[in-house]
Design an enzyme around this catalytic site. Structure first.
Site, PDB file in Angstrom:
ATOM      1  N   GLY A 247       0.782  -1.232   0.000  1.00 43.25           N
ATOM      2  CA  GLY A 247       0.000   0.000   0.000  1.00 43.25           C
ATOM      3  C   GLY A 247       0.810   1.275   0.000  1.00 43.25           C
ATOM      4  N   PRO A 290       5.012  -4.600  -1.064  1.00 47.14           N
ATOM      5  CA  PRO A 290       4.766  -3.482  -1.985  1.00 47.14           C
ATOM      6  C   PRO A 290       4.530  -3.982  -3.407  1.00 47.14           C
ATOM      7  CG  PRO A 290       7.107  -3.611  -1.425  1.00 47.14           C
ATOM      8  CD  PRO A 290       6.420  -4.737  -0.689  1.00 47.14           C
ATOM      9  N   GLY A 291       3.547  -3.409  -4.070  1.00 41.67           N
ATOM     10  CA  GLY A 291       3.316  -3.703  -5.485  1.00 41.67           C
ATOM     11  C   GLY A 291       3.526  -2.427  -6.270  1.00 41.67           C
ATOM     12  N   ARG A 292       2.582  -1.501  -6.078  1.00 43.90           N
ATOM     13  CA  ARG A 292       2.613  -0.223  -6.785  1.00 43.90           C
ATOM     14  C   ARG A 292       3.950   0.508  -6.635  1.00 43.90           C
ATOM     15  NH1 ARG A 292      -1.972   2.522  -7.685  1.00 43.90           N
ATOM     16  NH2 ARG A 292      -2.958   1.396  -5.978  1.00 43.90           N
ATOM     17  N   ARG A 329      -7.532   2.524 -14.911  1.00 38.63           N
ATOM     18  CA  ARG A 329      -7.567   3.199 -13.600  1.00 38.63           C
ATOM     19  C   ARG A 329      -8.263   4.563 -13.627  1.00 38.63           C
ATOM     20  NH1 ARG A 329      -3.675   4.670 -11.109  1.00 38.63           N
ATOM     21  NH2 ARG A 329      -4.436   4.276  -9.009  1.00 38.63           N
ATOM     22  N   TYR A 333     -11.194   4.391 -11.002  1.00 39.13           N
ATOM     23  CA  TYR A 333     -10.947   5.056  -9.717  1.00 39.13           C
ATOM     24  C   TYR A 333     -10.842   6.570  -9.836  1.00 39.13           C
ATOM     25  CZ  TYR A 333      -8.710   0.491  -8.557  1.00 39.13           C
ATOM     26  OH  TYR A 333      -8.402  -0.823  -8.364  1.00 39.13           O
ATOM     27  N   CYS A 360     -15.164   2.868 -26.813  1.00 36.74           N
ATOM     28  CA  CYS A 360     -16.527   3.374 -26.932  1.00 36.74           C
ATOM     29  C   CYS A 360     -17.181   3.511 -25.568  1.00 36.74           C
ATOM     30  CB  CYS A 360     -17.339   2.450 -27.834  1.00 36.74           C
ATOM     31  SG  CYS A 360     -16.664   2.440 -29.487  1.00 36.74           S
ATOM     32  N   TYR A 389      -0.876  -1.787 -12.041  1.00 36.31           N
ATOM     33  CA  TYR A 389      -2.314  -1.972 -12.280  1.00 36.31           C
ATOM     34  C   TYR A 389      -2.771  -1.345 -13.593  1.00 36.31           C
ATOM     35  CZ  TYR A 389      -1.771  -3.115  -7.399  1.00 36.31           C
ATOM     36  OH  TYR A 389      -1.312  -3.660  -6.229  1.00 36.31           O
TER      37      TYR A 389
HETATM   38  C1  PLP Z   1      -2.751  -5.523  -3.551  1.00 36.65           C
HETATM   39  C2  PLP Z   1      -2.051  -6.047  -2.381  1.00 36.65           C
HETATM   40  C3  PLP Z   1      -0.766  -5.607  -2.069  1.00 36.65           C
HETATM   41  C4  PLP Z   1      -0.058  -4.529  -2.854  1.00 36.65           C
HETATM   42  O1  PLP Z   1      -0.655  -3.297  -2.749  1.00 36.65           O
HETATM   43  P1  PLP Z   1       0.109  -2.020  -3.373  1.00 36.65           P
HETATM   44  O2  PLP Z   1      -0.821  -0.904  -3.097  1.00 36.65           O
HETATM   45  O3  PLP Z   1       0.289  -2.276  -4.812  1.00 36.65           O
HETATM   46  O4  PLP Z   1       1.400  -1.897  -2.654  1.00 36.65           O
HETATM   47  C5  PLP Z   1      -0.119  -6.189  -1.004  1.00 36.65           C
HETATM   48  N1  PLP Z   1      -0.703  -7.156  -0.265  1.00 36.65           N
HETATM   49  C6  PLP Z   1      -1.952  -7.597  -0.528  1.00 36.65           C
HETATM   50  C7  PLP Z   1      -2.528  -8.665   0.309  1.00 36.65           C
HETATM   51  C8  PLP Z   1      -2.665  -7.062  -1.580  1.00 36.65           C
HETATM   52  O5  PLP Z   1      -3.899  -7.505  -1.832  1.00 36.65           O
END
Ligand code: PLP
Length: 433
Positions: A247, A290-292, A329, A333, A360, A389
């Site tokens: 997150g 972390p992903g984002r 996105r 969002y 469209c 994403y």
């Molecule tokens: C989506 C998710 C993440 C990554 O969230 P980011 O906002 O991309 O860092 C980490 N853990 C879990 C369990 C998630 O569902």
């Protein structure tokens, strides 16, 4: 990488990983997704170094749903990170990429029997249990196979991050995890402790996405430490790992004030040390997901300018050859992005337009108010910070093929996902007559 940090060559062309963006567009076509791999590595190193300075035992698990392809899993593996997967498809891709299965965490609020079987058979590192149905299903799968697995419990700690409703996950009213306050979490603990095939290695919570403050993580650390201490006292169970989820927010526009990994990690470490000392707990290992923050800032979507519509005294719509099919996105969002004209990076801004996609849907607007130099058909738009994403949520809406993906690093470009063809679009179709 927001617009003020971009670099151009002498022709005023945007450089991505020292490669001219207009050359990438010429070679690979548009719409095109480009990742600056050096920047991905830098962000990973920032998290690693921040943890190293705290002296904590830690693990960083890349939340691969942000961007999951064979090449990406290979980069993550090469950097020594773990990865989260949330479906059989992500698990399949990771394994195909040669990602070590024991470094994978398997998440999801409704993993199917087939997915759990796949995880058990491939010896996935840890399965993050989300609900009672899953505890029961996994127990039966393990018993049938005389197999064992490591598990964590995903908890909903009753903490909500201040972010979009669809990206909040830690509040009590959420589809994910065992609720703490109502006692579900304790009941789940007791069930798992009674299943010898499951080895409980920790507890997990994920409070949301695109988080800018440290306060939510402070609360989370305190809450998880208090749960771990209570369970230690009541059930004599030791939890070696606290998994704080992901997150960590990034800067999409000037309105966002992202916090550096170092600041997050220092806060987490300080709070953890105080909280564990108070409750006489040994310091647990800390995992984050972390992903984002790992892939977002490293991604660029390149589009070619096509038509434009000027409504006198009202607005101008400038359309590009991609849109919600490669980045949903903004439509989903109301997400905001910066974008630039990649072949005129140093030209002064002269007008404000709605940057529209070609799909469209009236809602297919990539950037609502975008200040740009005067453009012509054929100009190249680079949308910034699209790495998370975007491609991973891409669709074939309107039967548009999904774009190609290119990795660039130190002046070299490498195609890592081919552009879909029209033949790909009908690959699974069967005639009716
Ligand atoms: C989506 C998710 C993440 C990554 O969230 P980011 O906002 O991309 O860092 C980490 N853990 C879990 C369990 C998630 O569902």
């Amino acid at each position: 990488m927001i617009s003020s940090e971009l670099t151009a060559n002498e022709q005023g062309h945007l450089l991505i990983g020292k490669v001219d963006a207009t050359e990438l567009a010429q070679t690979y076509g548009t719409p095109l997704v480009v990742y600056d791999v050096g920047q991905i590595r830098q962000q990973i190193h920032a998290f690693q170094q921040s943890f190293a300075q705290t002296g904590l035992h830690y693990q960083i698990s890349y939340a691969s749903k942000a961007f999951a392809t064979v090449a990406m899993y290979q980069v993550i593996a090469a950097e020594g990170l773990h990865a989260d997967v949330v479906s059989g498809g992500e698990l399949y891709t990771a394994l195909h990429a040669g990602f070590p299965a024991d470094h994978l965490s398997f998440h999801g609020n409704n993993k199917t029997r087939a997915e759990l079987e796949m995880a058990v058979e491939n010896h996935v590192g840890v399965i993050i249990l989300d609900n009672f149905h899953e505890v029961d299903l996994l127990k039966r799968i393990l018993q049938e196979r005389s197999a064992t697995t490591k598990v964590m419990l995903r908890l909903t700690p009753g903490i909500s991050a201040h972010t979009h409703r669809y990206t909040q996950t830690g509040q009590v009213d959420s589809k994910f995890g065992f609720d703490v306050d109502s006692g579900q979490a304790t009941r789940a603990l007791q069930e798992v402790l009674a299943i010898p095939q499951m080895q409980l290695i920790g507890i997990h919570a994920h409070i949301g996405s695109q988080i800018f403050g440290v306060a939510g993580f402070d609360l989370l650390v305190k809450k998880l430490v208090s749960i771990a201490a209570d369970w230690q006292e009541q059930f004599n169970v030791t939890l070696p790992i606290l998994n704080l989820g992901g997150g960590f927010g990034i800067t999409y526009t000037q309105e966002d004030t992202a916090i550096a990994p170092a600041e997050f990690i220092q806060h987490i470490a300080a709070t953890l040390k105080t909280a564990t000392t108070e409750r006489h707990l040994p310091l647990p290992e800390i995992w984050i997901e972390p992903g984002r923050a790992i892939v977002g800032p490293a991604g660029y979507n390149l589009y070619t300018v096509g038509s434009r519509k000027d409504i006198p005294n009202l607005a101008s719509y400038l359309s590009v050859d991609g849109g919600m099919g490669d980045n949903i996105r903004p439509a989903l969002y109301q997400a905001k992005y910066e974008a630039v004209v990649a072949n005129k990076l140093n030209a002064p801004q002269q007008e404000t337009v709605h940057l529209a996609g070609k799909y469209c849907e009236s809602g297919d607007i990539l950037v609502d108010q975008l200040a740009l130099p005067r453009t012509e058909p054929g100009d190249l738009i680079a949308m910034l910070d699209t790495g998370a994403y975007g491609y991973s949520m891409a669709s074939n809406y309107n039967r548009n093929p999904r774009p190609a993906v290119v990795f660039v690093e130190q002046g070299q470009a490498k195609l890592v996902v081919r552009r879909e063809t029209y033949a790909d679009l009908i690959r699974l179709d069967e005639p009716y007559q």
